[in-house]
Design an enzyme around this catalytic site. Structure first.
Site, mmCIF file in Angstrom:
data_model
loop_
_atom_site.group_PDB
_atom_site.id
_atom_site.type_symbol
_atom_site.label_atom_id
_atom_site.label_comp_id
_atom_site.label_asym_id
_atom_site.label_seq_id
_atom_site.Cartn_x
_atom_site.Cartn_y
_atom_site.Cartn_z
ATOM 1 N N HIS A 123 0.871 -1.175 0.000
ATOM 2 C CA HIS A 123 0.000 0.000 0.000
ATOM 3 C C HIS A 123 0.915 1.234 0.000
ATOM 4 C CE1 HIS A 123 -2.742 2.967 1.857
ATOM 5 N NE2 HIS A 123 -3.741 2.158 1.527
ATOM 6 N N ASP A 200 3.419 -4.590 7.998
ATOM 7 C CA ASP A 200 2.177 -3.832 7.917
ATOM 8 C C ASP A 200 1.016 -4.823 8.067
ATOM 9 O OD1 ASP A 200 -0.125 -2.561 7.143
ATOM 10 O OD2 ASP A 200 0.690 -1.693 5.307
ATOM 11 N N GLN A 203 -4.214 -5.250 6.982
ATOM 12 C CA GLN A 203 -5.217 -6.172 6.424
ATOM 13 C C GLN A 203 -5.165 -7.544 7.093
ATOM 14 O OE1 GLN A 203 -7.592 -5.350 4.504
ATOM 15 N NE2 GLN A 203 -6.887 -3.375 3.732
ATOM 16 N N LYS A 226 -10.254 -0.949 10.509
ATOM 17 C CA LYS A 226 -10.420 -2.101 9.619
ATOM 18 C C LYS A 226 -10.817 -3.346 10.406
ATOM 19 C CE LYS A 226 -6.973 -0.406 6.364
ATOM 20 N NZ LYS A 226 -7.718 0.015 5.177
ATOM 21 N N CYS A 364 -4.772 2.447 -3.862
ATOM 22 C CA CYS A 364 -3.598 2.925 -3.110
ATOM 23 C C CYS A 364 -2.421 1.974 -3.309
ATOM 24 C CB CYS A 364 -3.888 3.061 -1.616
ATOM 25 S SG CYS A 364 -5.035 4.351 -1.223
HETATM 26 N N1 PMP Z 1 -1.531 -0.710 4.673
HETATM 27 C C1 PMP Z 1 -2.469 -1.510 4.145
HETATM 28 C C2 PMP Z 1 -2.088 -2.896 3.710
HETATM 29 C C3 PMP Z 1 -3.780 -1.044 4.000
HETATM 30 O O1 PMP Z 1 -4.711 -1.835 3.468
HETATM 31 C C4 PMP Z 1 -4.091 0.272 4.443
HETATM 32 C C5 PMP Z 1 -5.499 0.817 4.330
HETATM 33 N N2 PMP Z 1 -6.085 0.679 3.080
HETATM 34 C C6 PMP Z 1 -3.081 1.049 5.002
HETATM 35 C C7 PMP Z 1 -1.820 0.533 5.100
HETATM 36 C C8 PMP Z 1 -3.347 2.426 5.512
HETATM 37 O O2 PMP Z 1 -4.176 2.357 6.610
HETATM 38 P P1 PMP Z 1 -4.796 3.674 7.274
HETATM 39 O O3 PMP Z 1 -5.466 4.410 6.132
HETATM 40 O O4 PMP Z 1 -5.770 3.155 8.264
HETATM 41 O O5 PMP Z 1 -3.689 4.437 7.878
#
Ligand code: PMP
Length: 406
Positions: A123, A200, A203, A226, A364
């Site tokens: 991401h 990270d 997910q 999430k 993203c």
């Molecule tokens: N890393 C991953 C794998 C994600 O799926 C996301 C959210 N789509 C993020 C980072 C960013 O998370 P947040 O917007 O809650 O900071």
């Protein structure tokens, strides 16, 4: 124990509505999950009964709010099996957690010429902060690629890790491909060469039981929103010995020990990294979300979501022109796809009008789009409140619009 999905859905009244006169089908939980009543009520209860600013208050409300806030730190310590409660830092979310590490780890440990390894399936939140840090410190980013099936090519680490490598940043579960990466093996390879790892888990945490000590990860980050919790709250888990050596990320109240114009000293962990008034009600409600998830059983939820994933995958593959990105057997509840000859945006717009919420576009994850040479995709993602019946309705809707658009 089998999950009673009909009963669980009653905890999520938002799902009962119609949109555009169609029953809502919410297939966008990877972007953000819906919140059960228990979580919403907890946040309201704090506001109504014992709201006050934490840590600094010498009064009843502040003390009660502080106890509730700090209890969630203990809950999280247990949830990810951290060795110390000081290793749990509250942030705004995964993005802020990664930015914190990129800045503070960078300041403490990165010098010009050093290298970082970032996977190709990240991401943007797990790419851009490292790029910013690399630029600031004169370091270099090397990319750990994935193959066309969405498998991270971890064998390449043997050549990618050099004596200059300081850190590897990798998703536990990729938000596009759904791949559950073998982070234990990555960490083992990294540690064998003295390299630190940030995982990270945005997910992953709601789908897989996570044990940071068993993984031996140096950093693990995730967001509450999430995993059935409120937005604006996240977690950074970091090993104490590393966090202790890293300078604060932001300055302000609470993160200091003493301040004068000549010299300021910093507070101990975890407060050193929690400047200012945090999202007090959000953190407390996050505790409720974790209890909710634990009551259902993380492993039980993961098993159910995997069944939804397999069922939807089979159904999708019956549609002509279907390409699914990410086909690893070790996969979590997201399916990213395209249908030949139809623009992803057209599909998501029409699905929306049919009451079905999906994500479309670059997700993203531009580097994943670049890998497959596509400008966008459609993603459906599941949570415990989704049903096989919703998948059936979605497939009928999708087939209808494919007929109309192709
Ligand atoms: N890393 C991953 C794998 C994600 O799926 C996301 C959210 N789509 C993020 C980072 C960013 O998370 P947040 O917007 O809650 O900071």
């Amino acid at each position: 124990m089998t999950l009673d999905i009909a009963r669980i859905r009653k905890d999520f009244p938002i799902l009962e509505q119609t949109v555009y006169n169609k029953p809502l089908i919410y297939f966008d939980s990877a972007a953000s999950s819906q919140k059960p009543l228990q979580v919403l009520k907890k946040e309201e209860q704090l506001h109504l009964e014992y709201y006050g600013n934490i840590h600094r208050g010498a009064h009843f409300l502040a003390d009660k709010a502080t106890i509730a806030y700090e209890a969630v730190r203990d809950q999280l310590k247990k949830f990810v099996n951290a060795a110390n409660r000081e290793e749990i830092i509250f942030t705004k979310g995964t993005t802020e957690s990664i930015n914190l590490v990129a800045f503070s780890f960078g300041e403490a440990f990165i010098e010009a010429g050093d290298e970082l390894i970032v996977s190709e399936m990240e991401h943007h939140a797990n790419i851009v902060p490292w790029q910013m840090m690399a630029q600031r410190k004169g370091a270099k980013i090397r990319v750990l690629p994935f193959d066309n099936d969405g498998r991270l090519m971890i064998e390449k680490l043997d050549e990618l890790i050099t004596e200059k490598t300081k850190l590897i940043a990798v998703a536990h579960v990729a938000n596009t491909l759904g791949t559950i990466n073998p982070v234990d093996k990555i960490i083992e390879k990294a540690h064998a060469k003295g390299v630190k790892v940030l995982v990270d888990g945005a997910q992953a945490v709601k789908h897989l039981p996570v044990d940071v000590q068993a993984l031996d990860t140096d950093f693990y980050v995730f967001s509450a929103h999430k995993m059935y919790g409120p937005n604006g709250v996240g977690v950074l888990y970091g090993k104490k010995e590393l966090l202790d050596q890293m300078p604060p990320y932001q300055g302000g109240g609470e993160m200091i020990s003493e301040v004068s114009f000549e010299k300021t000293t910093f507070n101990d962990l975890p407060y050193k990294f929690e400047a200012g008034t945090p999202h007090i009600t959000g953190v407390v409600a996050f505790g409720e979300a974790i209890s909710y998830l634990e009551n259902l059983g993380v492993a039980e939820v993961a098993r159910y979501e995997h069944e939804l994933l397999q069922y939807a995958t089979q159904k999708l593959l019956s549609i002509q022109g279907m390409t699914i990105y990410g086909t690893q057997p070790e996969k979590s509840g997201v399916i990213t796809f395209n249908i030949e000859g139809i623009h992803s945006f057209d599909i998501s717009t029409m699905l929306d009008k049919m009451g079905i919420a999906v994500r479309s576009g670059r997700l993203c994850a531009d580097t994943v789009m670049q890998h497959y040479g596509v400008s966008g995709t459609i993603r459906i993602s599941f949570a415990v409140y989704n049903t096989f019946d919703e998948i059936d309705q979605f497939i009928v809707a999708l087939k209808k619009l494919v007929m109309m658009l192709s």
